[in-house]
Design a protein around this motif. Structure first.
Motif, PDB file in Angstrom:
ATOM      1  N   GLN A  52     -98.829 -71.883  99.147  1.00 27.34           N
ATOM      2  CA  GLN A  52     -97.821 -71.906  98.091  1.00 27.34           C
ATOM      3  C   GLN A  52     -97.658 -73.300  97.496  1.00 27.34           C
ATOM      4  O   GLN A  52     -97.618 -73.459  96.298  1.00 27.34           O
ATOM      5  CB  GLN A  52     -96.487 -71.392  98.655  1.00 27.34           C
ATOM      6  CG  GLN A  52     -95.288 -71.589  97.755  1.00 27.34           C
ATOM      7  CD  GLN A  52     -95.338 -70.760  96.503  1.00 27.34           C
ATOM      8  OE1 GLN A  52     -96.097 -69.823  96.386  1.00 27.34           O
ATOM      9  NE2 GLN A  52     -94.539 -71.126  95.538  1.00 27.34           N
ATOM     10  N   CYS A  67     -98.573 -64.352 104.449  1.00 26.89           N
ATOM     11  CA  CYS A  67     -97.566 -64.673 103.432  1.00 26.89           C
ATOM     12  C   CYS A  67     -96.245 -64.914 104.152  1.00 26.89           C
ATOM     13  O   CYS A  67     -95.711 -63.996 104.780  1.00 26.89           O
ATOM     14  CB  CYS A  67     -97.436 -63.518 102.437  1.00 26.89           C
ATOM     15  SG  CYS A  67     -96.186 -63.793 101.174  1.00 26.89           S
ATOM     16  N   VAL A  95     -94.107 -64.608  96.411  1.00 22.48           N
ATOM     17  CA  VAL A  95     -95.261 -64.037  95.716  1.00 22.48           C
ATOM     18  C   VAL A  95     -95.069 -64.145  94.208  1.00 22.48           C
ATOM     19  O   VAL A  95     -94.020 -63.763  93.679  1.00 22.48           O
ATOM     20  CB  VAL A  95     -95.477 -62.559  96.121  1.00 22.48           C
ATOM     21  CG1 VAL A  95     -96.543 -61.909  95.245  1.00 22.48           C
ATOM     22  CG2 VAL A  95     -95.856 -62.467  97.594  1.00 22.48           C
ATOM     23  N   GLN A  96     -96.070 -64.689  93.533  1.00 23.40           N
ATOM     24  CA  GLN A  96     -96.044 -64.822  92.076  1.00 23.40           C
ATOM     25  C   GLN A  96     -97.113 -63.909  91.487  1.00 23.40           C
ATOM     26  O   GLN A  96     -98.308 -64.195  91.620  1.00 23.40           O
ATOM     27  CB  GLN A  96     -96.306 -66.276  91.667  1.00 23.40           C
ATOM     28  CG  GLN A  96     -95.259 -67.255  92.139  1.00 23.40           C
ATOM     29  CD  GLN A  96     -95.644 -68.682  91.786  1.00 23.40           C
ATOM     30  OE1 GLN A  96     -96.351 -68.945  90.824  1.00 23.40           O
ATOM     31  NE2 GLN A  96     -95.171 -69.621  92.598  1.00 23.40           N
ATOM     32  N   ARG A 131    -100.646 -64.929  89.997  1.00 23.22           N
ATOM     33  CA  ARG A 131    -101.166 -66.092  90.728  1.00 23.22           C
ATOM     34  C   ARG A 131    -101.720 -65.688  92.092  1.00 23.22           C
ATOM     35  O   ARG A 131    -102.784 -66.129  92.493  1.00 23.22           O
ATOM     36  CB  ARG A 131    -100.076 -67.137  90.930  1.00 23.22           C
ATOM     37  CG  ARG A 131    -100.559 -68.303  91.769  1.00 23.22           C
ATOM     38  CD  ARG A 131     -99.525 -69.366  91.982  1.00 23.22           C
ATOM     39  NE  ARG A 131    -100.061 -70.400  92.860  1.00 23.22           N
ATOM     40  CZ  ARG A 131     -99.362 -71.404  93.324  1.00 23.22           C
ATOM     41  NH1 ARG A 131     -98.104 -71.558  92.973  1.00 23.22           N
ATOM     42  NH2 ARG A 131     -99.922 -72.282  94.121  1.00 23.22           N
ATOM     43  N   HIS A 132    -100.968 -64.851  92.790  1.00 27.22           N
ATOM     44  CA  HIS A 132    -101.353 -64.452  94.141  1.00 27.22           C
ATOM     45  C   HIS A 132    -101.960 -63.059  94.154  1.00 27.22           C
ATOM     46  O   HIS A 132    -101.520 -62.171  93.431  1.00 27.22           O
ATOM     47  CB  HIS A 132    -100.130 -64.461  95.071  1.00 27.22           C
ATOM     48  CG  HIS A 132     -99.526 -65.811  95.231  1.00 27.22           C
ATOM     49  ND1 HIS A 132     -98.265 -66.133  94.784  1.00 27.22           N
ATOM     50  CD2 HIS A 132    -100.029 -66.948  95.770  1.00 27.22           C
ATOM     51  CE1 HIS A 132     -98.005 -67.404  95.054  1.00 27.22           C
ATOM     52  NE2 HIS A 132     -99.069 -67.922  95.651  1.00 27.22           N
ATOM     53  N   LEU A 176    -102.802 -59.931  97.031  1.00 31.00           N
ATOM     54  CA  LEU A 176    -102.127 -59.502  98.248  1.00 31.00           C
ATOM     55  C   LEU A 176    -102.996 -58.584  99.087  1.00 31.00           C
ATOM     56  O   LEU A 176    -103.802 -57.814  98.558  1.00 31.00           O
ATOM     57  CB  LEU A 176    -100.839 -58.744  97.899  1.00 31.00           C
ATOM     58  CG  LEU A 176     -99.736 -59.529  97.215  1.00 31.00           C
ATOM     59  CD1 LEU A 176     -98.605 -58.589  96.813  1.00 31.00           C
ATOM     60  CD2 LEU A 176     -99.222 -60.641  98.114  1.00 31.00           C
ATOM     61  N   PRO A 187    -105.150 -60.893  92.113  1.00 26.67           N
ATOM     62  CA  PRO A 187    -104.047 -61.442  91.333  1.00 26.67           C
ATOM     63  C   PRO A 187    -103.947 -60.876  89.915  1.00 26.67           C
ATOM     64  O   PRO A 187    -102.847 -60.622  89.411  1.00 26.67           O
ATOM     65  CB  PRO A 187    -104.346 -62.944  91.286  1.00 26.67           C
ATOM     66  CG  PRO A 187    -105.269 -63.208  92.407  1.00 26.67           C
ATOM     67  CD  PRO A 187    -106.020 -61.943  92.651  1.00 26.67           C
ATOM     68  N   ARG A 246     -92.817 -58.746  90.759  1.00 24.40           N
ATOM     69  CA  ARG A 246     -93.158 -58.989  92.156  1.00 24.40           C
ATOM     70  C   ARG A 246     -92.984 -57.737  93.012  1.00 24.40           C
ATOM     71  O   ARG A 246     -93.863 -57.368  93.781  1.00 24.40           O
ATOM     72  CB  ARG A 246     -92.331 -60.146  92.732  1.00 24.40           C
ATOM     73  CG  ARG A 246     -92.705 -60.469  94.162  1.00 24.40           C
ATOM     74  CD  ARG A 246     -91.994 -61.596  94.848  1.00 24.40           C
ATOM     75  NE  ARG A 246     -90.739 -62.157  94.544  1.00 24.40           N
ATOM     76  CZ  ARG A 246     -89.577 -61.651  94.103  1.00 24.40           C
ATOM     77  NH1 ARG A 246     -89.474 -60.521  93.838  1.00 24.40           N
ATOM     78  NH2 ARG A 246     -88.489 -62.262  93.895  1.00 24.40           N
ATOM     79  N   TRP A 286    -101.651 -63.287 101.630  1.00 19.93           N
ATOM     80  CA  TRP A 286    -101.855 -63.625 100.227  1.00 19.93           C
ATOM     81  C   TRP A 286    -103.014 -64.579 100.061  1.00 19.93           C
ATOM     82  O   TRP A 286    -103.492 -65.170 101.030  1.00 19.93           O
ATOM     83  CB  TRP A 286    -100.591 -64.152  99.588  1.00 19.93           C
ATOM     84  CG  TRP A 286    -100.031 -65.460 100.120  1.00 19.93           C
ATOM     85  CD1 TRP A 286    -100.474 -66.208 101.180  1.00 19.93           C
ATOM     86  CD2 TRP A 286     -98.899 -66.136  99.620  1.00 19.93           C
ATOM     87  NE1 TRP A 286     -99.695 -67.311 101.343  1.00 19.93           N
ATOM     88  CE2 TRP A 286     -98.720 -67.301 100.404  1.00 19.93           C
ATOM     89  CE3 TRP A 286     -98.028 -65.915  98.571  1.00 19.93           C
ATOM     90  CZ2 TRP A 286     -97.682 -68.209 100.169  1.00 19.93           C
ATOM     91  CZ3 TRP A 286     -97.004 -66.824  98.341  1.00 19.93           C
ATOM     92  CH2 TRP A 286     -96.839 -67.956  99.138  1.00 19.93           C
ATOM     93  N   PHE A 287    -103.453 -64.681  98.813  1.00 20.08           N
ATOM     94  CA  PHE A 287    -104.568 -65.563  98.460  1.00 20.08           C
ATOM     95  C   PHE A 287    -104.471 -65.834  96.961  1.00 20.08           C
ATOM     96  O   PHE A 287    -103.683 -65.203  96.243  1.00 20.08           O
ATOM     97  CB  PHE A 287    -105.922 -64.930  98.821  1.00 20.08           C
ATOM     98  CG  PHE A 287    -106.195 -63.632  98.119  1.00 20.08           C
ATOM     99  CD1 PHE A 287    -106.881 -63.596  96.906  1.00 20.08           C
ATOM    100  CD2 PHE A 287    -105.754 -62.432  98.663  1.00 20.08           C
ATOM    101  CE1 PHE A 287    -107.114 -62.390  96.263  1.00 20.08           C
ATOM    102  CE2 PHE A 287    -105.999 -61.224  98.014  1.00 20.08           C
ATOM    103  CZ  PHE A 287    -106.683 -61.209  96.814  1.00 20.08           C
ATOM    104  N   GLU A 288    -105.273 -66.777  96.506  1.00 25.96           N
ATOM    105  CA  GLU A 288    -105.404 -67.044  95.085  1.00 25.96           C
ATOM    106  C   GLU A 288    -106.874 -66.852  94.724  1.00 25.96           C
ATOM    107  O   GLU A 288    -107.720 -66.693  95.612  1.00 25.96           O
ATOM    108  CB  GLU A 288    -104.927 -68.456  94.749  1.00 25.96           C
ATOM    109  CG  GLU A 288    -103.438 -68.628  94.991  1.00 25.96           C
ATOM    110  CD  GLU A 288    -102.941 -70.025  94.665  1.00 25.96           C
ATOM    111  OE1 GLU A 288    -103.551 -70.713  93.829  1.00 25.96           O
ATOM    112  OE2 GLU A 288    -101.937 -70.426  95.268  1.00 25.96           O
TER     113      GLU A 288
END
Length: 184
Positions: free
Chosen positions: A2, A115, A121-122, A125-126, A128, A141, A151, A178-180
Motif C-alpha cells: 500500500q 491484504c 483496497v483501491q 489500482r489493486h 484481488l 485491477p 470497493r 492483493w497485488f498491483e
C-alpha cells in the motif's frame, strides 16, 4: 505494498515486444515456422506473474494467467498467450480467422501479499484474490475500472468469482490478498 506501490515498469519498446511476442506465440500454433523473438532487455528475463487477456471487438475472448513469479516475464507471456487463445475453458480454441481481430492486453503482476485491511483496497489500482478452503477467485485491477465498481462491489465480485457468498470478505473466514499490475 500500500505504501510503496508496484515499482516494476516497462518502456514502450518492452511493451511493444511483449505484445508482438504474445501474438507470435499464438501464430506459432497455426504455423510452426513462426519464430519467437528474444527479449531486447534483461528486465524481460525477470520473474513476475503474468495475465494475458484476448478481446475481439472489445469482448473477452480468452484470459489466462500465472500468478506466481517463478518464471521470466517473456516465457510467462508466451505460455499465457497460448493458454488464453486455446485453453480458456469458457471459450472454444481461437480460430485462424480470428487472429487478425484479436486485441491483446498484458498484465505484469506484483507479488501477491495478504491484504491488511479491505478498506485500503483501491479499485483500479489493486487486484484481488479471495481464498477459502478449496475456493479461490482472482480479479485483475482493471476489472473494477472497466465495470465502474466501487470497493465493496469489487470485493463482493471477487468472492463471487471464487464461488463464495458475496460478503465472504467481511466474515474473516476467507483470506484476502492483493497485488498491483502494469497493464498495457
Amino acid at each position: 505494498m500500500q505504501e510503496h506501490g508496484f515499482s516494476f515498469s516497462l518502456t514502450e519498446e518492452e511493451k511493444s515486444y511483449l505484445r508482438e511476442l504474445a501474438l507470435a506465440s499464438i501464430r506459432q500454433e497455426f504455423d510452426s515456422s513462426v519464430s519467437l523473438p528474444e527479449p531486447p532487455t534483461d528486465k524481460l528475463r525477470e520473474k513476475y506473474g503474468v495475465f494475458v487477456t484476448l478481446k475481439i471487438g472489445g469482448q473477452l475472448r480468452g484470459c489466462i494467467g500465472h500468478i506466481w513469479a517463478d518464471g521470466p516475464v517473456h516465457e510467462n507471456v508466451t505460455n499465457m498467450a497460448k493458454q488464453a487463445a486455446f485453453s480458456d475453458p469458457r471459450f472454444p480454441p481461437l480460430g485462424r480467422t480470428e487472429l487478425e481481430q484479436i486485441e491483446i492486453e498484458i498484465s505484469i503482476m506484483s507479488p501477491i501479499e495478504p491484504c491488511p485491511d479491505p478498506e485500503a483496497v483501491q479499485p483500479g489500482r489493486h487486484g484481488l484474490v479471495v481464498q477459502k478452503g478449496v475456493h479461490s477467485g482472482l480479479l485483475l485491477p482493471q476489472v473494477a475500472s472497466e465495470n465502474g465498481w466501487d470497493r465493496e462491489t469489487f470485493l463482493s465480485q471477487t468472492c463471487l468469482k471464487a464461488g463464495l457468498p458475496p460478503n465472504c470478505w467481511q466474515s474473516g473466514k476467507a483470506q484476502l490478498f492483493w497485488f498491483e499490475a502494469e497493464v498495457f
